[in-house]
Design an enzyme around this catalytic site. Structure first.
Site, mmCIF file in Angstrom:
data_model
loop_
_atom_site.group_PDB
_atom_site.id
_atom_site.type_symbol
_atom_site.label_atom_id
_atom_site.label_comp_id
_atom_site.label_asym_id
_atom_site.label_seq_id
_atom_site.Cartn_x
_atom_site.Cartn_y
_atom_site.Cartn_z
ATOM 1 N N LEU A 1 0.461 -1.165 -0.099
ATOM 2 C CA LEU A 1 0.070 -0.229 -0.189
ATOM 3 C C LEU A 1 1.159 1.201 -0.355
ATOM 4 O O LEU A 1 0.125 2.296 -0.293
ATOM 5 C CB LEU A 1 -0.590 0.236 1.182
ATOM 6 C CG LEU A 1 -2.094 -1.254 1.861
ATOM 7 C CD1 LEU A 1 -2.396 -1.001 3.078
ATOM 8 C CD2 LEU A 1 -3.034 -1.112 0.088
ATOM 9 N N THR B 1 -4.473 4.779 5.067
ATOM 10 C CA THR B 1 -3.080 4.256 4.635
ATOM 11 C C THR B 1 -2.304 6.181 4.411
ATOM 12 O O THR B 1 -0.380 5.574 5.530
ATOM 13 C CB THR B 1 -2.479 4.052 3.672
ATOM 14 O OG1 THR B 1 -3.679 2.952 2.982
ATOM 15 C CG2 THR B 1 -1.157 3.205 2.434
ATOM 16 N N HIS C 1 -0.698 6.181 8.433
ATOM 17 C CA HIS C 1 0.323 5.075 8.772
ATOM 18 C C HIS C 1 1.741 5.538 8.386
ATOM 19 O O HIS C 1 2.215 5.282 9.265
ATOM 20 C CB HIS C 1 0.155 3.453 8.174
ATOM 21 C CG HIS C 1 0.351 3.168 8.401
ATOM 22 N ND1 HIS C 1 0.497 1.390 9.508
ATOM 23 C CD2 HIS C 1 1.655 2.583 7.924
ATOM 24 C CE1 HIS C 1 1.372 0.710 10.236
ATOM 25 N NE2 HIS C 1 2.649 1.565 8.935
ATOM 26 N N GLU C 2 1.298 6.048 7.301
ATOM 27 C CA GLU C 2 2.878 6.362 6.524
ATOM 28 C C GLU C 2 3.502 7.343 7.075
ATOM 29 O O GLU C 2 4.629 7.702 7.721
ATOM 30 C CB GLU C 2 3.083 6.122 5.340
ATOM 31 C CG GLU C 2 2.523 5.319 4.424
ATOM 32 C CD GLU C 2 3.005 3.456 4.624
ATOM 33 O OE1 GLU C 2 4.673 4.310 5.657
ATOM 34 O OE2 GLU C 2 2.801 2.695 4.777
ATOM 35 N N HIS D 1 5.038 6.797 10.536
ATOM 36 C CA HIS D 1 6.401 6.515 10.380
ATOM 37 C C HIS D 1 7.263 7.912 10.054
ATOM 38 O O HIS D 1 8.288 7.441 10.409
ATOM 39 C CB HIS D 1 6.603 5.138 9.259
ATOM 40 C CG HIS D 1 6.154 3.902 9.538
ATOM 41 N ND1 HIS D 1 6.580 4.088 10.475
ATOM 42 C CD2 HIS D 1 5.445 3.528 8.745
ATOM 43 C CE1 HIS D 1 5.795 2.326 10.945
ATOM 44 N NE2 HIS D 1 5.418 2.400 9.504
ATOM 45 N N TRP E 1 3.349 -3.727 16.767
ATOM 46 C CA TRP E 1 3.115 -5.406 17.072
ATOM 47 C C TRP E 1 4.849 -5.000 17.082
ATOM 48 O O TRP E 1 5.281 -5.957 18.046
ATOM 49 C CB TRP E 1 3.093 -6.693 16.223
ATOM 50 C CG TRP E 1 4.198 -5.946 14.613
ATOM 51 C CD1 TRP E 1 4.339 -6.822 14.556
ATOM 52 C CD2 TRP E 1 3.500 -5.645 14.323
ATOM 53 N NE1 TRP E 1 4.355 -7.012 12.795
ATOM 54 C CE2 TRP E 1 4.034 -5.689 12.774
ATOM 55 C CE3 TRP E 1 2.214 -4.474 13.797
ATOM 56 C CZ2 TRP E 1 3.328 -5.162 11.223
ATOM 57 C CZ3 TRP E 1 1.663 -3.753 12.632
ATOM 58 C CH2 TRP E 1 2.426 -4.379 11.218
ATOM 59 N N GLN F 1 1.543 -6.909 21.377
ATOM 60 C CA GLN F 1 1.486 -7.752 20.645
ATOM 61 C C GLN F 1 2.433 -8.433 19.633
ATOM 62 O O GLN F 1 2.923 -8.251 19.162
ATOM 63 C CB GLN F 1 0.147 -7.146 19.772
ATOM 64 C CG GLN F 1 0.307 -6.175 19.096
ATOM 65 C CD GLN F 1 -1.177 -5.471 17.841
ATOM 66 O OE1 GLN F 1 -1.178 -4.569 18.941
ATOM 67 N NE2 GLN F 1 -0.859 -6.088 16.425
ATOM 68 N N ALA F 2 1.613 -9.761 19.236
ATOM 69 C CA ALA F 2 2.410 -10.784 18.898
ATOM 70 C C ALA F 2 2.700 -10.114 17.351
ATOM 71 O O ALA F 2 4.279 -10.195 16.904
ATOM 72 C CB ALA F 2 2.056 -12.111 18.386
ATOM 73 N N ASP G 1 -9.089 0.070 6.648
ATOM 74 C CA ASP G 1 -9.140 1.597 7.087
ATOM 75 C C ASP G 1 -10.313 2.173 7.837
ATOM 76 O O ASP G 1 -10.448 2.754 8.968
ATOM 77 C CB ASP G 1 -9.397 2.372 5.500
ATOM 78 C CG ASP G 1 -8.231 2.644 4.998
ATOM 79 O OD1 ASP G 1 -6.927 2.362 5.784
ATOM 80 O OD2 ASP G 1 -7.793 3.378 4.449
#
Length: 388
Positions: free
Chosen positions: A187, A224, A227-228, A231, A239, A258-259, A291
């Site tokens: 994405l 998306t 999210h990016e 970063h 995770w 979290q795993a 989303d």
């Protein structure tokens, strides 16, 4: 995008949505300078996380954005509309201010962790040369896809679009298709702070950018980019990218361990790594859910972004006026010889922030000079043949 290259929605274990960590690992392998910068950035973030260093900035920070639309003229739909781009900017402003309507879906156990990050985004009104702009560039390209490995969407020499100065603008590239190093369609991806300025920014595939137009479910609500850009502001995946071992960390204390990544739109709770009864915070923007299933940042994540904005990305605290839309004057009744206290306080804060940015730049330049000298000495020593 061909059916064969569609993101695999039926087998999450072989599915990858984001290429940021791949880019991060590549830069770590390629550049000692990047390794050193990342160590400094992470140490600063840790001080903010443990609140041994206070947050200096006040109020809402507006980050100027330029969107580079890279499109194939043979497919007019790739040249996405201004409306779709502005929809994405509006979504970012909601998500980073915790004003998104779906924030009400955060489970009650975590509502006190929802953070207003005091960050907003606006399309730039002037380009680096001072000319008026809508904050959008459009570049025709015949390439069928771009890759994280080559960063080819970020340069006109490789069929993409050149960035604007990355210390003044957030560069966002939008293209038809993105692939990671092993050929999977993804994405988007970002470059963490500390990397090369010529490739700094985020890249988003047009099928998951904004709303309407080319956006396709389940990635058609603009998350998306949220999210990016998380970063880009130094947030890790929630995770910890440890492939399910429960030993990794996103370096933020108020996100549960979290795993692994969470996919699709699962019911609450989802338990892993002995994190019951509340389980994974899969509705966090830094997970991999659809989303419609992600709608929050935490206070710890907000502090980590503050550490980034007051450190590696401090230039945005004093972004040049040309990078921002012109402010609209508010009519006032003039009082001779008087300045409103709030105005004086605001002006003083701006001056203080500019001085802080300049100090950080000088400190960074001194550190770079010292590191260059050390590297030159080590290279010189290595070049001297041993006696005997």
């Amino acid at each position: 995008m061909t059916d064969a290259n569609q993101p695999n929605l039926t087998n999450p274990r072989i599915r990858e949505l984001c290429g940021t960590m791949e880019v991060h690992r590549r830069l770590l392998n390629e550049s000692i300078t990047y390794q050193e910068r990342r160590a400094l950035i992470d140490n600063r973030a840790l001080a903010y996380e443990h609140e041994t260093r206070g947050i200096a900035r006040r109020g809402v920070l507006i980050i100027p954005v330029v969107v580079h639309v890279v499109h194939n003229p043979a497919d007019p739909s790739q040249d996405i509309s201004v409306t779709q781009i502005q929809n994405q900017i509006d979504i970012l402003n909601q998500d980073f201010r915790a004003s998104n309507p779906d924030v009400t879906q955060v489970p009650a156990v975590w509502t006190d962790r929802v953070a207003d990050c005091n960050i907003e985004f606006q399309l730039a009104s002037q380009d680096p040369d001072g000319n008026p702009t809508e904050g959008i560039t459009r570049t025709p390209s015949t390439l069928q896809f771009f890759t994280t490995e080559l960063d080819d969407v970020k340069s006109s020499a490789t069929g993409g679009a050149d960035p604007w100065p990355s210390d003044d603008y957030l560069n966002v590239w939008v293209c038809n298709e993105l692939r990671d190093a092993i050929g999977r369609v993804i994405l988007g991806y970002a470059q963490f702070p500390g990397g090369p300025p010529t490739t700094d920014g985020v890249v988003i595939a047009n099928f998951c950018f904004g709303t309407g137009g080319t956006a396709q479910p389940p990635f058609d609500l603009g998350r998306t980019a949220t999210h990016e850009i998380g970063h880009w502001l130094d947030l890790r995946h929630i995770w910890g990218d440890d492939r399910g071992s429960c030993s990794g960390s996103d370096l933020v204390d108020d996100t549960p361990n979290q795993a692994d990544a969470t996919f699709n739109n699962p019911p609450f709770p989802q338990i892993s790594c002995n994190n019951g009864p509340n389980g994974n915070m899969f509705m966090n923007y830094m997970d991999y859910t659809d989303d419609a299933a992600m709608f929050m940042f935490t206070h710890g994540q907000s502090r980590r972004m503050d550490a980034c904005l007051e450190g590696a990305r401090a230039s945005f605290l004093a972004a040049p006026a040309f990078a921002l839309p012109a402010a609209q004057p508010t009519p006032t009744v003039a009082t001779p010889g008087a300045i409103a206290p709030s105005q004086a306080q605001g002006d003083g804060e701006i001056v203080r922030l500019r001085h802080e940015v300049e100090r950080l730049r000088r400190d960074y330049q001194r550190a770079e000079s010292i590191l260059d000298s050390i590297r030159a000495t080590l290279d010189s020593d290595a070049a001297i043949p041993s006696g005997g």
